[in-house]
Design a protein around this motif. Structure first.
Motif, PDB file in Angstrom:
ATOM      1  N   ALA A 520      27.999  37.560  41.131  1.00  0.00           N
ATOM      2  CA  ALA A 520      28.401  36.865  39.902  1.00  0.00           C
ATOM      3  C   ALA A 520      27.932  37.600  38.658  1.00  0.00           C
ATOM      4  CB  ALA A 520      27.853  35.440  39.911  1.00  0.00           C
ATOM      5  N   THR A 521      26.828  38.341  38.764  1.00  0.00           N
ATOM      6  CA  THR A 521      26.329  39.082  37.603  1.00  0.00           C
ATOM      7  C   THR A 521      27.215  40.276  37.251  1.00  0.00           C
ATOM      8  OG1 THR A 521      24.911  40.421  39.044  1.00  0.00           O
ATOM      9  CG2 THR A 521      23.958  38.396  38.128  1.00  0.00           C
ATOM     10  N   ALA A 522      27.964  40.781  38.234  1.00  0.00           N
ATOM     11  CA  ALA A 522      28.866  41.919  37.987  1.00  0.00           C
ATOM     12  C   ALA A 522      30.300  41.531  38.295  1.00  0.00           C
ATOM     13  CB  ALA A 522      28.434  43.112  38.831  1.00  0.00           C
ATOM     14  N   SER A 523      30.655  40.318  37.944  1.00  0.00           N
ATOM     15  CA  SER A 523      31.984  39.801  38.296  1.00  0.00           C
ATOM     16  C   SER A 523      33.108  40.590  37.645  1.00  0.00           C
ATOM     17  CB  SER A 523      32.076  38.327  37.893  1.00  0.00           C
ATOM     18  OG  SER A 523      31.847  38.177  36.496  1.00  0.00           O
ATOM     19  N   THR A 524      32.915  41.025  36.399  1.00  0.00           N
ATOM     20  CA  THR A 524      33.971  41.766  35.709  1.00  0.00           C
ATOM     21  C   THR A 524      34.281  43.072  36.420  1.00  0.00           C
ATOM     22  OG1 THR A 524      33.251  40.818  33.593  1.00  0.00           O
ATOM     23  CG2 THR A 524      34.688  42.763  33.511  1.00  0.00           C
ATOM     24  N   LEU A 525      33.226  43.805  36.803  1.00  0.00           N
ATOM     25  CA  LEU A 525      33.419  45.071  37.500  1.00  0.00           C
ATOM     26  C   LEU A 525      34.080  44.855  38.860  1.00  0.00           C
ATOM     27  CD1 LEU A 525      32.952  48.124  37.734  1.00  0.00           C
ATOM     28  CD2 LEU A 525      30.675  47.610  38.685  1.00  0.00           C
ATOM     29  N   ILE A 526      33.626  43.860  39.600  1.00  0.00           N
ATOM     30  CA  ILE A 526      34.173  43.607  40.944  1.00  0.00           C
ATOM     31  C   ILE A 526      35.649  43.221  40.873  1.00  0.00           C
ATOM     32  CG2 ILE A 526      34.046  42.065  42.939  1.00  0.00           C
ATOM     33  CD1 ILE A 526      31.033  41.956  42.527  1.00  0.00           C
ATOM     34  N   VAL A 527      35.993  42.333  39.927  1.00  0.00           N
ATOM     35  CA  VAL A 527      37.389  41.911  39.790  1.00  0.00           C
ATOM     36  C   VAL A 527      38.275  43.084  39.384  1.00  0.00           C
ATOM     37  CG1 VAL A 527      38.977  40.460  38.479  1.00  0.00           C
ATOM     38  CG2 VAL A 527      36.826  39.503  39.307  1.00  0.00           C
ATOM     39  N   THR A 528      37.769  43.922  38.458  1.00  0.00           N
ATOM     40  CA  THR A 528      38.561  45.079  38.009  1.00  0.00           C
ATOM     41  C   THR A 528      38.823  46.049  39.156  1.00  0.00           C
ATOM     42  OG1 THR A 528      37.591  44.883  35.793  1.00  0.00           O
ATOM     43  CG2 THR A 528      38.679  46.967  36.350  1.00  0.00           C
ATOM     44  N   VAL A 529      37.765  46.382  39.906  1.00  0.00           N
ATOM     45  CA  VAL A 529      37.922  47.294  41.048  1.00  0.00           C
ATOM     46  C   VAL A 529      38.861  46.699  42.090  1.00  0.00           C
ATOM     47  CG1 VAL A 529      36.715  48.408  42.961  1.00  0.00           C
ATOM     48  CG2 VAL A 529      35.685  48.382  40.677  1.00  0.00           C
ATOM     49  N   TYR A 530      38.714  45.415  42.328  1.00  0.00           N
ATOM     50  CA  TYR A 530      39.577  44.753  43.321  1.00  0.00           C
ATOM     51  C   TYR A 530      41.049  44.825  42.921  1.00  0.00           C
ATOM     52  CZ  TYR A 530      41.850  40.955  45.860  1.00  0.00           C
ATOM     53  OH  TYR A 530      42.714  40.222  46.616  1.00  0.00           O
ATOM     54  N   LEU A 531      41.321  44.544  41.639  1.00  0.00           N
ATOM     55  CA  LEU A 531      42.706  44.585  41.183  1.00  0.00           C
ATOM     56  C   LEU A 531      43.280  45.994  41.265  1.00  0.00           C
ATOM     57  CD1 LEU A 531      42.586  42.172  38.085  1.00  0.00           C
ATOM     58  CD2 LEU A 531      43.599  41.737  40.326  1.00  0.00           C
ATOM     59  N   LEU A 532      42.479  47.002  40.872  1.00  0.00           N
ATOM     60  CA  LEU A 532      42.970  48.376  40.923  1.00  0.00           C
ATOM     61  C   LEU A 532      43.255  48.802  42.361  1.00  0.00           C
ATOM     62  CD1 LEU A 532      40.642  50.143  38.299  1.00  0.00           C
ATOM     63  CD2 LEU A 532      43.093  49.645  38.084  1.00  0.00           C
ATOM     64  N   VAL A 533      42.324  48.519  43.271  1.00  0.00           N
ATOM     65  CA  VAL A 533      42.521  48.881  44.664  1.00  0.00           C
ATOM     66  C   VAL A 533      43.740  48.154  45.246  1.00  0.00           C
ATOM     67  CG1 VAL A 533      41.529  48.750  46.980  1.00  0.00           C
ATOM     68  CG2 VAL A 533      40.106  49.451  45.048  1.00  0.00           C
ATOM     69  N   SER A 534      43.910  46.882  44.894  1.00  0.00           N
ATOM     70  CA  SER A 534      45.035  46.101  45.416  1.00  0.00           C
ATOM     71  C   SER A 534      46.370  46.651  44.928  1.00  0.00           C
ATOM     72  CB  SER A 534      44.890  44.632  45.004  1.00  0.00           C
ATOM     73  OG  SER A 534      43.706  44.077  45.510  1.00  0.00           O
ATOM     74  N   VAL A 535      46.449  46.969  43.630  1.00  0.00           N
ATOM     75  CA  VAL A 535      47.696  47.474  43.075  1.00  0.00           C
ATOM     76  C   VAL A 535      48.044  48.830  43.686  1.00  0.00           C
ATOM     77  CG1 VAL A 535      48.826  48.313  40.977  1.00  0.00           C
ATOM     78  CG2 VAL A 535      47.502  46.186  40.921  1.00  0.00           C
ATOM     79  N   VAL A 536      47.047  49.745  43.772  1.00  0.00           N
ATOM     80  CA  VAL A 536      47.296  51.071  44.344  1.00  0.00           C
ATOM     81  C   VAL A 536      47.721  50.952  45.810  1.00  0.00           C
ATOM     82  CG1 VAL A 536      46.227  53.255  44.989  1.00  0.00           C
ATOM     83  CG2 VAL A 536      45.755  52.248  42.757  1.00  0.00           C
ATOM     84  N   ALA A 537      47.045  50.104  46.564  1.00  0.00           N
ATOM     85  CA  ALA A 537      47.390  49.923  47.975  1.00  0.00           C
ATOM     86  C   ALA A 537      48.787  49.336  48.126  1.00  0.00           C
ATOM     87  CB  ALA A 537      46.360  49.019  48.648  1.00  0.00           C
ATOM     88  N   ALA A 538      49.147  48.376  47.254  1.00  0.00           N
ATOM     89  CA  ALA A 538      50.470  47.765  47.335  1.00  0.00           C
ATOM     90  C   ALA A 538      51.570  48.777  47.047  1.00  0.00           C
ATOM     91  CB  ALA A 538      50.563  46.586  46.363  1.00  0.00           C
ATOM     92  N   VAL A 539      51.344  49.624  46.023  1.00  0.00           N
ATOM     93  CA  VAL A 539      52.351  50.629  45.677  1.00  0.00           C
ATOM     94  C   VAL A 539      52.514  51.636  46.805  1.00  0.00           C
ATOM     95  CG1 VAL A 539      52.889  52.525  44.102  1.00  0.00           C
ATOM     96  CG2 VAL A 539      52.025  50.362  43.201  1.00  0.00           C
ATOM     97  N   LEU A 540      51.395  52.109  47.356  1.00  0.00           N
ATOM     98  CA  LEU A 540      51.463  53.090  48.444  1.00  0.00           C
ATOM     99  C   LEU A 540      52.140  52.512  49.678  1.00  0.00           C
ATOM    100  CD1 LEU A 540      47.933  54.768  48.178  1.00  0.00           C
ATOM    101  CD2 LEU A 540      50.133  55.710  47.446  1.00  0.00           C
TER     102      LEU A 540
END
Length: 609
Positions: A520-540
């Protein structure tokens, strides 16, 4: 709120809930027995096909004298979107596409009217075309295969006039004409030398045959108090009687047909061959209507086989091959297997973590009840049991177990805190009612856009969406009614020591809680990384995965289309086809192919449609 009222009402009147469960089981059995069983849902494709034959005309002649008139007149049919045509020698096929929402009954009537109007501009002898409504659900579900040592024309004639009328009266079946044979024809084989010796021209022979075999009204004759039908002898009863028709009369000896020609049974000019297991044969495609059940159609055809066999000579064997109903039955078996596995595995997981066989039993009972409730609702929506509804139910199995599992776990949690059984059930169910409803709405929102689709995508994916959504709604309602009632009847007043949360489970929950606090203390970083990984994986994955309307399945059958150079003789194409079948047999290891069916050429132009 209404959800809480459902909970209170269920606990106050548990017998009513049990009666409702029994009603679900009863009406689901009725629904399953009455629902059509099909491969695909009814697609409702707004398309009409018009097939026109004219033997002997080339593709260019057909297009100029016939197809062009049809194309012009069909443009004035209400709701028409486009007219497509394909013309080969002797046959022209027109495809009429209509806009969505067009009244296809009215459109079909207008097409028939335009056909009659267009024929007034066509060459003499143009027969009426075959007009049929097309739907993606009108698919072949098998073949009636005729095996015999007789000539193909005899088998074709018996299949056309003996078996096909019986076949076409079966509910849900459309009966195309037989393939593989030629229309029976009476051949008059003239001898040129005899024609010259008797000074008879071929036209004299044709004129004599036409005049000696004329259909004329018989009329009546009045004798005393009776009115009798006058017998007429202007039509021959036996083809050999044609040989006794006079060609020349008057002075000199009379010249008869048998003096210059021979009369024999024959067949029309060959335009196509059917090969069953490399041998020329005759078959009738078994095609179901769009609103019919594949399973019901196949069972009716199989039940009628003895009557069809009795209608033809015993040396001709009729059999039903390429049965497509097994595809649907295998899908139903797969769903049943998956449902059982899902229920058993979920029950084992609940038993593993909660160590309570009573809770596991309740969860296992909830899964089939939710599926059966969805089937009842699908019946009310007019759906059939097909691969899309079965796929939706199979997809829902993995989701709907959550509702009952969460409820049981929360009841255990409240009992661990020392609450009495009744209070624990009530408070646990109330506590998670709103979160479960929110989860349900989120899942339904994923499938809701299917209602706004159109055309084939809507016809295909709306049944799947309905199956998933209805099963999830049923699971939610059961978790707020059936689960609390069963828990109140089966659970003990206090949890046993064995059923209480173990030390390992507590440690796992503690570690999980600490990890969440750190995250919870690094929620912004975790959510950002998750979204980037999800979008890249979906496109590939989107670029890598194939794109098909239907997934590839191993149905134990496949089709091959062979096209040789234009103008190739049928016999040469037949030879190439047999060579290909032999190659396939050798590649399969030999003696592993149950049956093969091939058609070479096109259907004859004088076969009654």
């Amino acid at each position: 709120m209404n959800i809480i009222q459902l909970l209170y009402g269920s606990l106050r009147k548990p017998v009513t809930i049990i009666v409702a469960v029994i009603a679900i089981i009863f009406f689901s059995v009725i629904s399953i027995r009455n629902m059509p069983v099909d491969i695909f849902p009814k697609l409702g494709t707004p398309t009409i096909y018009v097939a026109q034959t004219y033997g002997g005309l080339s593709a260019e002649q057909l297009e100029g004298y016939i197809t062009s008139y049809y194309e012009y007149h069909f443009l004035y049919v209400t709701g028409i979107k486009s007219v497509e045509s394909k013309t080969i020698q002797g046959v022209t096929l027109l495809k009429l596409n209509f806009h969505e929402g067009t009244d296809m009954g009215q459109a079909t009537g207008e097409v028939v009217a335009m056909v009659n109007r267009a024929r007034a501009f066509m060459p003499p002898g143009t027969i009426s075309p075959f007009v049929t409504r097309f739907d993606g659900g009108s698919v072949p579900v098998g073949q009636l295969v005729f095996s015999s040592t007789r000539s193909l024309s005899e088998v074709q004639d018996l299949a056309l006039f003996k078996v096909r009328p019986m076949f076409s009266t079966l509910p849900g079946v459309s009966a195309p004409p037989p393939f593989g044979g030629n229309q029976r024809t009476v051949l008059i084989k003239a001898d040129p030398d005899k024609l010259r010796s008797y000074n008879v021209t071929p036209q004299d022979l044709v004129t004599a045959i036409a005049k000696g075999n004329v259909i004329t009204p018989s009329g009546n004759i009045r004798v005393g108090d009776q009115t009798l039908i006058t017998p007429q002898n202007t039509v021959v009863e036996n083809i050999q009687d044609l040989a006794n028709i006079p060609i020349k009369t008057g002075s000199g000896p009379t010249v008869f047909v048998h003096d210059v020609a021979a009369v024999d049974n024959g067949a029309d000019i060959t335009s196509g061959y059917a090969l069953i297991n490399d041998k020329r044969s005759v078959y009738i495609p078994v095609t179901k209507r769009a609103d019919a059940s594949t399973w019901d159609v196949v069972q009716r055809v199989k039940a009628a086989l003895p009557d069809m066999q009795a209608a033809i000579p015993p040396d001709i064997k009729v059999s039903y091959e390429f049965d497509q109903s097994g595809y649907v039955i295998n899908s139903i078996k797969s769903l049943t297997t998956e449902g059982i596995l899902g229920a058993v595995l979920t029950g084992l997981m609940v038993l593993l973590f909660l160590r309570d066989w009573r809770g596991s039993l309740i969860v296992v009972l909830t899964i089939p009840l939710a599926l059966l409730s969805a089937i009842i609702c699908l019946k009310l929506f007019g759906q059939s049991i097909n691969v899309m509804t079965l796929g939706g139910l199979a997809l829902a199995v993995g989701i709907l177990v959550d509702e009952a599992t969460v409820t049981i776990e929360n009841i255990h949690h409240h009992q661990e805190k020392g609450e009495p059984k009744g209070r624990a059930i009530l408070e646990a169910s109330k506590e998670i009612a709103l979160p479960k409803l929110l989860i349900l709405l989120c899942i339904l929102a994923i499938f809701f856009p299917a209602f706004f689709m159109s055309g084939i995508p809507k016809a295909m994916f709306l049944p799947l969406s309905l199956a998933v959504g209805l099963a999830m709604i049923a699971s939610f309602l059961l978790s707020q009614s059936f689960v609390p009632v069963m828990a109140n009847w089966l659970f003990k007043d206090h949890l046993s020591e064995k059923a209480k949360e173990g030390e390992k489970t507590s440690k796992f929950k503690d570690r999980h809680g600490k990890w969440l606090k750190k995250a919870a203390t690094a929620s912004t970083l975790i959510v950002t990384v998750y979204l980037l990984v999800s979008v890249v994986a979906a496109v590939l994955l989107f670029n890598v995965l194939g794109k098909e309307l239907f997934p590839k399945v191993d149905a134990g059958q496949f089709q091959v289309r062979i096209r040789l150079a234009d103008g190739t003789r049928l016999e040469r194409t037949e030879t190439k086809t047999k060579a290909l079948l032999a190659l396939i047999d050798s590649l399969s290891g030999g003696q592993k192919i149950a049956i093969t069916s091939a058609f070479i050429g096109n259907q004859g132009s004088v076969i009654p449609c």
